[in-house]
Scaffold this motif. Structure first.
Motif, PDB file in Angstrom:
ATOM      1  N   VAL A  96       0.843  -1.205   0.000  1.00 20.00           N
ATOM      2  CA  VAL A  96       0.000   0.000   0.000  1.00 20.00           C
ATOM      3  C   VAL A  96       0.878   1.255   0.000  1.00 20.00           C
ATOM      4  O   VAL A  96       0.649   2.193  -0.773  1.00 20.00           O
ATOM      5  CB  VAL A  96      -0.946  -0.004   1.231  1.00 20.00           C
ATOM      6  CG1 VAL A  96      -1.629   1.342   1.397  1.00 20.00           C
ATOM      7  CG2 VAL A  96      -1.969  -1.121   1.099  1.00 20.00           C
ATOM      8  N   SER A 104     -14.496   2.013 -12.729  1.00 18.61           N
ATOM      9  CA  SER A 104     -14.676   0.924 -11.768  1.00 18.61           C
ATOM     10  C   SER A 104     -15.004  -0.351 -12.518  1.00 18.61           C
ATOM     11  O   SER A 104     -15.694  -0.330 -13.524  1.00 18.61           O
ATOM     12  CB  SER A 104     -15.753   1.267 -10.735  1.00 18.61           C
ATOM     13  OG  SER A 104     -17.003   0.812 -11.153  1.00 18.61           O
ATOM     14  N   GLY A 136      -9.300  -4.717  -2.526  1.00 10.52           N
ATOM     15  CA  GLY A 136      -8.720  -3.700  -3.406  1.00 10.52           C
ATOM     16  C   GLY A 136      -7.526  -4.171  -4.209  1.00 10.52           C
ATOM     17  O   GLY A 136      -6.908  -3.383  -4.934  1.00 10.52           O
ATOM     18  N   LYS A 137      -7.207  -5.461  -4.107  1.00 14.18           N
ATOM     19  CA  LYS A 137      -6.012  -5.977  -4.769  1.00 14.18           C
ATOM     20  C   LYS A 137      -5.914  -5.661  -6.270  1.00 14.18           C
ATOM     21  O   LYS A 137      -4.837  -5.341  -6.769  1.00 14.18           O
ATOM     22  CB  LYS A 137      -5.947  -7.491  -4.543  1.00 14.18           C
ATOM     23  CG  LYS A 137      -4.844  -8.212  -5.274  1.00 14.18           C
ATOM     24  CD  LYS A 137      -4.876  -9.691  -4.946  1.00 14.18           C
ATOM     25  CE  LYS A 137      -4.313 -10.526  -6.078  1.00 14.18           C
ATOM     26  NZ  LYS A 137      -4.562 -11.940  -5.906  1.00 14.18           N
ATOM     27  N   LEU A 176      -6.433  -3.160  -8.088  1.00  9.78           N
ATOM     28  CA  LEU A 176      -6.260  -1.752  -8.499  1.00  9.78           C
ATOM     29  C   LEU A 176      -5.235  -1.604  -9.631  1.00  9.78           C
ATOM     30  O   LEU A 176      -4.135  -2.146  -9.566  1.00  9.78           O
ATOM     31  CB  LEU A 176      -5.810  -0.918  -7.301  1.00  9.78           C
ATOM     32  CG  LEU A 176      -5.526   0.557  -7.582  1.00  9.78           C
ATOM     33  CD1 LEU A 176      -6.805   1.308  -7.924  1.00  9.78           C
ATOM     34  CD2 LEU A 176      -4.834   1.218  -6.390  1.00  9.78           C
ATOM     35  N   PHE A 213      -7.198   5.727 -12.807  1.00  5.53           N
ATOM     36  CA  PHE A 213      -7.352   4.674 -11.805  1.00  5.53           C
ATOM     37  C   PHE A 213      -8.369   3.662 -12.311  1.00  5.53           C
ATOM     38  O   PHE A 213      -9.512   4.025 -12.610  1.00  5.53           O
ATOM     39  CB  PHE A 213      -7.889   5.248 -10.489  1.00  5.53           C
ATOM     40  CG  PHE A 213      -6.922   6.124  -9.755  1.00  5.53           C
ATOM     41  CD1 PHE A 213      -6.106   5.622  -8.749  1.00  5.53           C
ATOM     42  CD2 PHE A 213      -6.834   7.482 -10.061  1.00  5.53           C
ATOM     43  CE1 PHE A 213      -5.223   6.441  -8.061  1.00  5.53           C
ATOM     44  CE2 PHE A 213      -5.958   8.307  -9.371  1.00  5.53           C
ATOM     45  CZ  PHE A 213      -5.150   7.778  -8.374  1.00  5.53           C
ATOM     46  N   LEU A 250     -10.378   1.122 -10.740  1.00  7.65           N
ATOM     47  CA  LEU A 250     -10.745   0.669  -9.395  1.00  7.65           C
ATOM     48  C   LEU A 250     -11.439  -0.682  -9.486  1.00  7.65           C
ATOM     49  O   LEU A 250     -12.203  -0.923 -10.432  1.00  7.65           O
ATOM     50  CB  LEU A 250     -11.683   1.694  -8.732  1.00  7.65           C
ATOM     51  CG  LEU A 250     -11.117   3.107  -8.608  1.00  7.65           C
ATOM     52  CD1 LEU A 250     -12.222   4.082  -8.217  1.00  7.65           C
ATOM     53  CD2 LEU A 250      -9.998   3.140  -7.589  1.00  7.65           C
ATOM     54  N   SER A 269     -14.256  -2.549  -2.259  1.00  4.57           N
ATOM     55  CA  SER A 269     -12.906  -2.381  -2.816  1.00  4.57           C
ATOM     56  C   SER A 269     -12.772  -0.989  -3.427  1.00  4.57           C
ATOM     57  O   SER A 269     -11.737  -0.316  -3.265  1.00  4.57           O
ATOM     58  CB  SER A 269     -12.650  -3.422  -3.904  1.00  4.57           C
ATOM     59  OG  SER A 269     -13.054  -4.689  -3.482  1.00  4.57           O
ATOM     60  N   THR A 270     -13.804  -0.568  -4.151  1.00  4.86           N
ATOM     61  CA  THR A 270     -13.788   0.763  -4.758  1.00  4.86           C
ATOM     62  C   THR A 270     -13.634   1.829  -3.683  1.00  4.86           C
ATOM     63  O   THR A 270     -12.800   2.734  -3.797  1.00  4.86           O
ATOM     64  CB  THR A 270     -15.088   0.985  -5.563  1.00  4.86           C
ATOM     65  OG1 THR A 270     -14.948   0.309  -6.811  1.00  4.86           O
ATOM     66  CG2 THR A 270     -15.344   2.437  -5.844  1.00  4.86           C
ATOM     67  N   CYS A 319     -10.094   1.722  -2.063  1.00  6.67           N
ATOM     68  CA  CYS A 319      -9.082   2.279  -2.974  1.00  6.67           C
ATOM     69  C   CYS A 319      -9.251   3.783  -3.127  1.00  6.67           C
ATOM     70  O   CYS A 319      -8.267   4.516  -3.247  1.00  6.67           O
ATOM     71  CB  CYS A 319      -9.154   1.594  -4.338  1.00  6.67           C
ATOM     72  SG  CYS A 319      -8.486  -0.080  -4.284  1.00  6.67           S
ATOM     73  N   PHE A 342      -6.015   5.775  -1.977  1.00  5.33           N
ATOM     74  CA  PHE A 342      -5.181   6.201  -3.109  1.00  5.33           C
ATOM     75  C   PHE A 342      -5.714   7.413  -3.870  1.00  5.33           C
ATOM     76  O   PHE A 342      -4.957   8.298  -4.241  1.00  5.33           O
ATOM     77  CB  PHE A 342      -4.995   5.031  -4.091  1.00  5.33           C
ATOM     78  CG  PHE A 342      -4.422   3.805  -3.453  1.00  5.33           C
ATOM     79  CD1 PHE A 342      -3.116   3.803  -2.970  1.00  5.33           C
ATOM     80  CD2 PHE A 342      -5.179   2.649  -3.293  1.00  5.33           C
ATOM     81  CE1 PHE A 342      -2.566   2.676  -2.362  1.00  5.33           C
ATOM     82  CE2 PHE A 342      -4.644   1.521  -2.685  1.00  5.33           C
ATOM     83  CZ  PHE A 342      -3.337   1.534  -2.220  1.00  5.33           C
TER      84      PHE A 342
END
Ligand code: AMP
Ligand code: MG
Length: 407
Positions: A4, A250, A282-283, A285, A300, A302, A308-309, A312, A316
């Motif tokens: 991260v 997304s 979130g992996k 991304l 991005f 996402l 997860s969205t 992230c 980030f």
């Protein structure tokens, strides 16, 4: 796969602050000042009375009281015509300029007016002990002087600063231009919020979630709606999205057969900086940069699952938006909290688990919520924080301290 911290470092490196732009004072709140600003006036512009009362010479009140002839009455915005001399006084309203010769103002509460028979101002009886020069007077330029630096570049403008800028004549203000953002939700299964999903369909919730987060962040956002999982149609939508400083997509970045986002982005010349972060949720991304005629764009991809969205976005996207806008407060400090319950953590990635954060006495307490994974945004409604469980299998005991990110 990046950690991260490493992923965030790469994103911030690409997110150098935008160039300066001039905006109307009314649109400047929340922006970061791009230049030092000086005042074009003295403030106050004249020696001014801080009270309603009588402008006098201190010597006239040496005995603690005096009967003085009233020369005139001056309201705020008007200008005195006569000088105050021994034995005379001028009635002033709050904010009015001090007449020539006057040294102090005695409050109206310490006076008794004797109007003359002909209706003119007549005489006033004042009772005030120890009147000294400067009493109830604010001297010209004592708040700020013409040409003096009022605000330094880098300051984030609050309503308070807007008031000061108005006083000093800044009708337009040089600020770091705020990033514009475009939002696209991808997925054949998605329908808009006003539709009733049929078999296999779900509503697009990431679009509204992201637009709401952007609105709260004070960033102008454009909703490009839903793009189907079709390379050509996705490409057309992404092309429109690349008009903004930041494009948020997304869905479509994991390993499914219709996860076309990385492919389409690279086809359009968006340079991949990284794909995948050691993080749960979130992996998947994806992050990249596009450098074209229009300038630098951050993109991005996402992950599609709503939690997860959101994670992230918080970890980030929000820091990137703040850095683009010239802000220095992009860092999100975690707080240390004591677990309220045992918690079994499994997995090789750190988990950002929805939690409820409570202050009890001197300490913060974090309750990990029942959560069914990255598609379960219901659990988030109960949450006001994310508890960060480090990578590795471990049975955490109630009372142990853990880092928590307040939402
Ligand atoms: P994907 O990464 O496209 O495979 O999406 C992962 C999961 O998130 C799938 O179950 C999708 O249906 C879901 N999903 C993708 N986009 C959205 C969205 N905009 N709103 C709600 N769920 C979504
Ligand atoms: Mg998809």
């Amino acid at each position: 796969m990046h950690s991260v911290a490493e992923a965030l470092r790469l994103i911030l490196e690409a997110a150098e602050p935008n160039p300066a732009a001039r905006v109307a004072l009314g649109d400047a709140v929340g922006s970061v000042l791009a230049d030092d600003l000086a005042s074009d006036v003295d403030s106050p512009p004249h020696d001014k009375s801080l009270v309603d009362g009588y402008a006098v010479l201190a010597a006239d009140l040496a005995a603690g009281s005096a009967r003085l002839q009233v020369l005139e009455e001056v309201t705020a915005g008007a200008v005195p015509a006569r000088a105050v001399v021994r034995g005379t006084a001028t009635r002033l309203m709050t904010g009015a300029p001090l007449p020539a010769g006057a040294e102090a103002v005695v409050k109206v509460e310490q006076s008794a007016l004797e109007p003359a028979a002909d209706g003119s101002l007549g005489w006033v009886e004042l009772h005030a002990q120890g009147v000294a020069a400067g009493d109830n007077v604010m001297a010209r330029g004592s708040s700020l002087r013409r040409g003096e630096l009022v605000l330094r570049r880098g300051v984030r403008l609050r309503p308070l600063e807007i008031g000061l800028l108005a006083e000093t004549g800044a009708a337009t203000v040089p600020v770091v231009r705020r990033p514009s953002v475009a939002v696209v939700a991808t997925g054949n299964e998605l329908v808009s919020v006003d539709a009733v999903p049929t078999a296999g369909q779900i509503r697009n919730s990431n679009g509204p979630l992201l637009l709401a987060a952007l609105g709260q962040e004070g960033v102008p956002a454009k909703d490009l709606g839903i793009a189907a999982d079709d390379p050509n149609r996705l490409e057309a939508t992404v092309q429109r999205g690349l008009e903004a400083d930041v494009l948020l997509l997304s869905g479509g970045v994991s390993a499914g057969v219709l996860d076309l986002v990385p492919l389409v982005l690279e086809r359009l010349g968006v340079e991949r900086v990284f794909h995948k972060v050691r993080l749960k949720p979130g992996k998947p991304l994806w992050f990249g940069v596009h450098r074209g005629d229009g300038g630098r764009r951050l993109v991005f991809g996402l992950p599609g699952n709503p939690v997860s969205t959101l994670v992230c976005f918080e970890l980030f996207v929000r820091p990137a938006l703040r850095r683009l806008a010239g802000r220095s407060d992009w860092e999100r400090p975690a707080v240390a909290a004591l677990l309220t319950h045992d918690f079994a953590h499994r997995g090789e990635r750190p988990t950002y688990h929805p939690a409820r954060l409570r202050r009890e006495g001197p300490a913060w307490h974090a309750e990990p919520l029942l959560w069914r994974g990255s598609a379960d945004q219901r659990a988030l409604v109960e949450a006001d924080a994310l508890a960060i469980f480090p990578a590795g299998d471990r049975h955490w005991r109630a009372g142990e301290a853990i880092d928590v990110l307040p939402l």
